[in-house]
Motif scaffolding. Structure first.
Motif, PDB file in Angstrom:
ATOM      1  N   ALA A  55     -52.117  12.005 -43.283  1.00 49.87           N
ATOM      2  CA  ALA A  55     -52.396  12.856 -44.220  1.00 49.87           C
ATOM      3  C   ALA A  55     -53.465  13.817 -43.397  1.00 49.87           C
ATOM      4  CB  ALA A  55     -53.292  12.273 -45.395  1.00 49.87           C
ATOM      5  N   ALA A  56     -54.087  13.301 -42.736  1.00 47.94           N
ATOM      6  CA  ALA A  56     -55.153  14.005 -41.797  1.00 47.94           C
ATOM      7  C   ALA A  56     -54.254  14.821 -40.667  1.00 47.94           C
ATOM      8  CB  ALA A  56     -56.036  13.109 -40.834  1.00 47.94           C
ATOM      9  N   LEU A  57     -53.276  14.325 -40.121  1.00 47.33           N
ATOM     10  CA  LEU A  57     -52.520  15.069 -39.150  1.00 47.33           C
ATOM     11  C   LEU A  57     -51.534  16.344 -39.985  1.00 47.33           C
ATOM     12  CD1 LEU A  57     -51.353  12.194 -36.954  1.00 47.33           C
ATOM     13  CD2 LEU A  57     -52.919  14.055 -36.361  1.00 47.33           C
ATOM     14  N   LEU A  58     -50.981  15.852 -40.898  1.00 49.97           N
ATOM     15  CA  LEU A  58     -50.353  17.064 -41.707  1.00 49.97           C
ATOM     16  C   LEU A  58     -51.443  17.970 -42.339  1.00 49.97           C
ATOM     17  CD1 LEU A  58     -47.748  14.627 -43.610  1.00 49.97           C
ATOM     18  CD2 LEU A  58     -47.306  16.584 -42.232  1.00 49.97           C
ATOM     19  N   ALA A  59     -52.534  17.623 -42.658  1.00 47.98           N
ATOM     20  CA  ALA A  59     -53.531  18.433 -43.016  1.00 47.98           C
ATOM     21  C   ALA A  59     -53.963  19.561 -41.912  1.00 47.98           C
ATOM     22  CB  ALA A  59     -54.855  17.783 -43.453  1.00 47.98           C
ATOM     23  N   GLU A  60     -54.036  19.008 -40.880  1.00 48.63           N
ATOM     24  CA  GLU A  60     -54.364  19.674 -39.713  1.00 48.63           C
ATOM     25  C   GLU A  60     -53.288  20.845 -39.505  1.00 48.63           C
ATOM     26  OE1 GLU A  60     -56.453  19.137 -35.446  1.00 48.63           O
ATOM     27  OE2 GLU A  60     -55.207  17.574 -35.980  1.00 48.63           O
ATOM     28  N   ARG A  61     -52.161  20.378 -39.536  1.00 48.29           N
ATOM     29  CA  ARG A  61     -50.877  21.155 -39.131  1.00 48.29           C
ATOM     30  C   ARG A  61     -50.820  22.215 -40.044  1.00 48.29           C
ATOM     31  NH1 ARG A  61     -46.520  21.611 -36.324  1.00 48.29           N
ATOM     32  NH2 ARG A  61     -44.446  22.477 -37.643  1.00 48.29           N
ATOM     33  N   LEU A  62     -51.056  21.960 -41.501  1.00 51.23           N
ATOM     34  CA  LEU A  62     -50.176  22.967 -42.597  1.00 51.23           C
ATOM     35  C   LEU A  62     -51.659  23.511 -43.153  1.00 51.23           C
ATOM     36  CD1 LEU A  62     -47.406  20.936 -43.930  1.00 51.23           C
ATOM     37  CD2 LEU A  62     -47.469  22.749 -42.362  1.00 51.23           C
ATOM     38  N   LYS A  63     -52.887  23.191 -43.063  1.00 56.18           N
ATOM     39  CA  LYS A  63     -54.359  24.131 -43.546  1.00 56.18           C
ATOM     40  C   LYS A  63     -54.465  23.857 -44.775  1.00 56.18           C
ATOM     41  CE  LYS A  63     -54.688  24.820 -38.951  1.00 56.18           C
ATOM     42  NZ  LYS A  63     -55.607  23.958 -38.245  1.00 56.18           N
ATOM     43  N   GLN A  64     -53.950  22.577 -45.695  1.00 56.30           N
ATOM     44  CA  GLN A  64     -54.335  22.778 -46.975  1.00 56.30           C
ATOM     45  C   GLN A  64     -54.624  21.061 -47.286  1.00 56.30           C
ATOM     46  OE1 GLN A  64     -50.884  23.480 -49.329  1.00 56.30           O
ATOM     47  NE2 GLN A  64     -51.673  23.721 -51.026  1.00 56.30           N
ATOM     48  N   PRO A  65     -55.870  21.181 -48.263  1.00 58.18           N
ATOM     49  CA  PRO A  65     -56.342  19.801 -48.368  1.00 58.18           C
ATOM     50  C   PRO A  65     -55.328  18.842 -49.046  1.00 58.18           C
ATOM     51  CG  PRO A  65     -57.701  21.829 -49.331  1.00 58.18           C
ATOM     52  CD  PRO A  65     -56.150  22.262 -48.973  1.00 58.18           C
ATOM     53  N   TRP A  66     -55.312  17.502 -48.354  1.00 63.27           N
ATOM     54  CA  TRP A  66     -54.819  16.335 -48.969  1.00 63.27           C
ATOM     55  C   TRP A  66     -55.963  15.422 -49.484  1.00 63.27           C
ATOM     56  CZ3 TRP A  66     -49.654  14.050 -47.854  1.00 63.27           C
ATOM     57  CH2 TRP A  66     -48.423  15.117 -47.582  1.00 63.27           C
ATOM     58  N   VAL A  67     -55.771  14.765 -50.623  1.00 62.02           N
ATOM     59  CA  VAL A  67     -56.503  13.609 -50.946  1.00 62.02           C
ATOM     60  C   VAL A  67     -55.654  12.457 -51.058  1.00 62.02           C
ATOM     61  CG1 VAL A  67     -58.103  12.705 -53.014  1.00 62.02           C
ATOM     62  CG2 VAL A  67     -58.004  15.115 -52.116  1.00 62.02           C
ATOM     63  N   VAL A  68     -55.968  11.348 -49.959  1.00 65.17           N
ATOM     64  CA  VAL A  68     -55.596   9.977 -50.104  1.00 65.17           C
ATOM     65  C   VAL A  68     -56.342   9.226 -51.163  1.00 65.17           C
ATOM     66  CG1 VAL A  68     -55.196   7.871 -48.943  1.00 65.17           C
ATOM     67  CG2 VAL A  68     -54.870  10.254 -47.674  1.00 65.17           C
ATOM     68  N   GLU A  69     -55.403   8.823 -52.153  1.00 64.01           N
ATOM     69  CA  GLU A  69     -56.060   7.960 -53.313  1.00 64.01           C
ATOM     70  C   GLU A  69     -55.418   6.849 -53.432  1.00 64.01           C
ATOM     71  OE1 GLU A  69     -55.871   8.545 -58.296  1.00 64.01           O
ATOM     72  OE2 GLU A  69     -56.283  10.479 -57.053  1.00 64.01           O
ATOM     73  N   ASN A  70     -56.237   5.695 -53.484  1.00 68.49           N
ATOM     74  CA  ASN A  70     -55.688   4.288 -53.684  1.00 68.49           C
ATOM     75  C   ASN A  70     -55.717   3.890 -55.048  1.00 68.49           C
ATOM     76  OD1 ASN A  70     -57.404   4.316 -51.063  1.00 68.49           O
ATOM     77  ND2 ASN A  70     -55.878   2.800 -50.733  1.00 68.49           N
ATOM     78  N   ARG A  71     -54.432   3.507 -55.743  1.00 65.10           N
ATOM     79  CA  ARG A  71     -54.160   3.087 -56.922  1.00 65.10           C
ATOM     80  C   ARG A  71     -53.513   1.896 -56.966  1.00 65.10           C
ATOM     81  NH1 ARG A  71     -51.404   8.739 -59.276  1.00 65.10           N
ATOM     82  NH2 ARG A  71     -53.231  10.117 -58.822  1.00 65.10           N
ATOM     83  N   PRO A  72     -54.247   0.520 -56.552  1.00 64.17           N
ATOM     84  CA  PRO A  72     -53.654  -0.717 -56.512  1.00 64.17           C
ATOM     85  C   PRO A  72     -53.343  -1.073 -57.901  1.00 64.17           C
ATOM     86  CG  PRO A  72     -56.157  -0.774 -56.162  1.00 64.17           C
ATOM     87  CD  PRO A  72     -55.707   0.642 -56.331  1.00 64.17           C
ATOM     88  N   GLY A  73     -52.444  -2.329 -57.844  1.00 62.31           N
ATOM     89  CA  GLY A  73     -52.279  -2.972 -59.189  1.00 62.31           C
ATOM     90  C   GLY A  73     -50.858  -3.530 -59.033  1.00 62.31           C
ATOM     91  N   ALA A  74     -50.431  -4.666 -59.443  1.00 65.74           N
ATOM     92  CA  ALA A  74     -49.043  -5.186 -59.613  1.00 65.74           C
ATOM     93  C   ALA A  74     -48.526  -5.117 -58.235  1.00 65.74           C
ATOM     94  CB  ALA A  74     -48.355  -4.403 -60.833  1.00 65.74           C
ATOM     95  N   GLY A  75     -48.917  -5.375 -57.071  1.00 66.08           N
ATOM     96  CA  GLY A  75     -48.289  -5.435 -56.023  1.00 66.08           C
ATOM     97  C   GLY A  75     -47.705  -3.774 -55.325  1.00 66.08           C
ATOM     98  N   GLY A  76     -48.181  -2.587 -56.163  1.00 72.23           N
ATOM     99  CA  GLY A  76     -47.885  -1.556 -55.892  1.00 72.23           C
ATOM    100  C   GLY A  76     -47.131  -0.764 -57.144  1.00 72.23           C
ATOM    101  N   VAL A  77     -46.747  -1.367 -57.991  1.00 73.36           N
ATOM    102  CA  VAL A  77     -46.374  -1.076 -59.035  1.00 73.36           C
ATOM    103  C   VAL A  77     -47.312   0.069 -59.836  1.00 73.36           C
ATOM    104  CG1 VAL A  77     -45.281  -1.254 -61.593  1.00 73.36           C
ATOM    105  CG2 VAL A  77     -44.471  -2.789 -59.543  1.00 73.36           C
ATOM    106  N   VAL A  78     -48.075  -0.193 -60.067  1.00 75.29           N
ATOM    107  CA  VAL A  78     -49.129   0.783 -60.798  1.00 75.29           C
ATOM    108  C   VAL A  78     -49.231   2.206 -59.950  1.00 75.29           C
ATOM    109  CG1 VAL A  78     -51.353   1.411 -61.443  1.00 75.29           C
ATOM    110  CG2 VAL A  78     -50.705  -1.063 -61.955  1.00 75.29           C
ATOM    111  N   GLY A  79     -49.247   2.220 -58.829  1.00 75.39           N
ATOM    112  CA  GLY A  79     -49.540   3.471 -57.980  1.00 75.39           C
ATOM    113  C   GLY A  79     -48.324   4.236 -58.094  1.00 75.39           C
ATOM    114  N   LEU A  80     -47.140   3.548 -57.748  1.00 72.13           N
ATOM    115  CA  LEU A  80     -45.847   4.095 -57.611  1.00 72.13           C
ATOM    116  C   LEU A  80     -45.416   4.577 -59.022  1.00 72.13           C
ATOM    117  CD1 LEU A  80     -43.681   2.003 -55.231  1.00 72.13           C
ATOM    118  CD2 LEU A  80     -45.148   4.046 -54.724  1.00 72.13           C
ATOM    119  N   ASP A  81     -45.613   3.929 -60.045  1.00 67.81           N
ATOM    120  CA  ASP A  81     -45.331   4.357 -61.173  1.00 67.81           C
ATOM    121  C   ASP A  81     -45.996   5.643 -61.761  1.00 67.81           C
ATOM    122  OD1 ASP A  81     -44.244   4.167 -64.081  1.00 67.81           O
ATOM    123  OD2 ASP A  81     -45.833   3.613 -64.613  1.00 67.81           O
TER     124      ASP A  81
END
Length: 326
Positions: A55-81
């Motif tokens: 995210a940081a490297l793509l941010a630096e390359r493309l000059k637009q904010p990225w926000v990394v957001e952790n959404r844990p739960g059910a082994g990853g199902v919650v975030g992916l859903d």
């Protein structure tokens, strides 16, 4: 430089960059609206680490904010859903890893189809899984562990980042193939599982090497086996499960980025090309290798094919092993 120092320096650099600059998959040049990259597990593990690096490297390359957001739960199902149901405008993306192709086989209720409900953007990297043990556990290798588990059925437990992760699959496959019963203890990420291993609450964990190597170096954790078909450079003296106990055992982790299924192809392909350029950066391999990552770019089409193929392959392995969804 020790692994712990490298992680600290890398983490500080990532935090500084990610806080100020970023990139977009779908918007034209000059658009500064932020992009959210959802990490579907807790902070501190391999998925979270590589998500923040890229995210940081793509941010630096493309000059637009990225926000990394952790959404844990059910082994990853919650975030992916949450990403599957997000607006397909390229502003909400998912950090995809091998867990995504296992959910349907290891969970009873999965609210999305991993093939139909996501658009693959690109694969970024791969990393092996290791079985790590407390130094107090009286075994020196996997064969001794299997013998110990057979002599004391139900006595051992093993931590993973959660139900439906490749780590969970490794537990189930090893139990089924070796005829043992090591209790699976799911956590919300690798970090809390590692903390309990270090604290003596559990004797074993399956984990990627990036957050564990400093403890291996310090003698606080011992590696017993690697889940890939071949040994890996970061711990070349650690045998594979395949060579030491169970022929054909192969569980490893891929990392990539995916978007909601109806995201426009133009934006998907643009971000895929940018990921390819990041992967080619001269210092990328040098930064990732000490953490146990292999840079392994695959474009949108090939990453989609891998997702579909691994989904089918692991599904067959799980059914053949008699593993039922939790």
């Amino acid at each position: 430089m020790r692994i712990a120092h490298k992680l600290l320096i890398l983490g500080l650099g990532i935090t500084a960059v990610a806080a100020t600059i970023g990139a977009s998959a779908q918007t034209p040049a000059g658009d500064t609206r932020p992009i959210t990259l959802v990490v579907p597990i807790a902070p501190g593990g391999g998925v979270d680490t590589i998500a923040r690096v890229f995210a940081a490297l793509l941010a630096e390359r493309l000059k637009q904010p990225w926000v990394v957001e952790n959404r844990p739960g059910a082994g990853g199902v919650v975030g992916l859903d949450s990403v599957a149901k997000a607006s397909p405008d390229g502003r909400t993306l998912a950090m995809f890893e091998t867990s995504a192709v296992l959910h349907q086989w290891l969970h009873k209720n999965v609210p999305y189809d991993v093939v139909a409900d996501f658009a693959a953007v690109a694969q970024i990297a791969t990393t092996p899984l290791f079985l790590f043990a407390s130094p107090t556990l009286p075994v020196a290798n996997l064969k001794e562990l299997i013998a110990y588990a057979k002599a004391d059925p139900g006595k051992l437990s093993v931590g993973t980042p959660g139900i439906g992760t490749p780590h969970h699959l490794a537990v189930a496959m090893l139990n089924a193939a070796a005829g043992i019963d090591i209790t699976h203890v799911p956590y919300k990420g690798t970090a809390p599982a590692l903390n309990d291993l270090l604290g003596g609450q559990i004797p074993l964990i399956w984990a990627t090497p990036n957050v564990v190597m400093q403890y291996v170096e310090a003698g606080k954790v011992k590696p017993l086996a690697v889940g890939s078909l071949e040994r890996v450079a970061i711990l070349p003296n650690v045998p594979t499960v395949n060579e030491s106990a169970i022929a054909g055992f192969d569980v490893s982790v891929f990392f990539g980025i995916a978007a909601p299924a109806k995201t426009p192809r133009e934006g998907i392909e643009r971000l895929s090309r940018d990921i390819a350029e990041v992967d080619k950066m001269p210092d990328m391999r040098a930064k990732m290798a000490p953490l146990g990552y292999d840079i392994a770019y695959a474009d949108s089409r090939h990453f989609a094919e891998k997702i579909a193929k691994d989904h089918a392959r692991y599904g067959k392995v799980i059914r053949d092993a008699g593993i039922t969804p939790d």
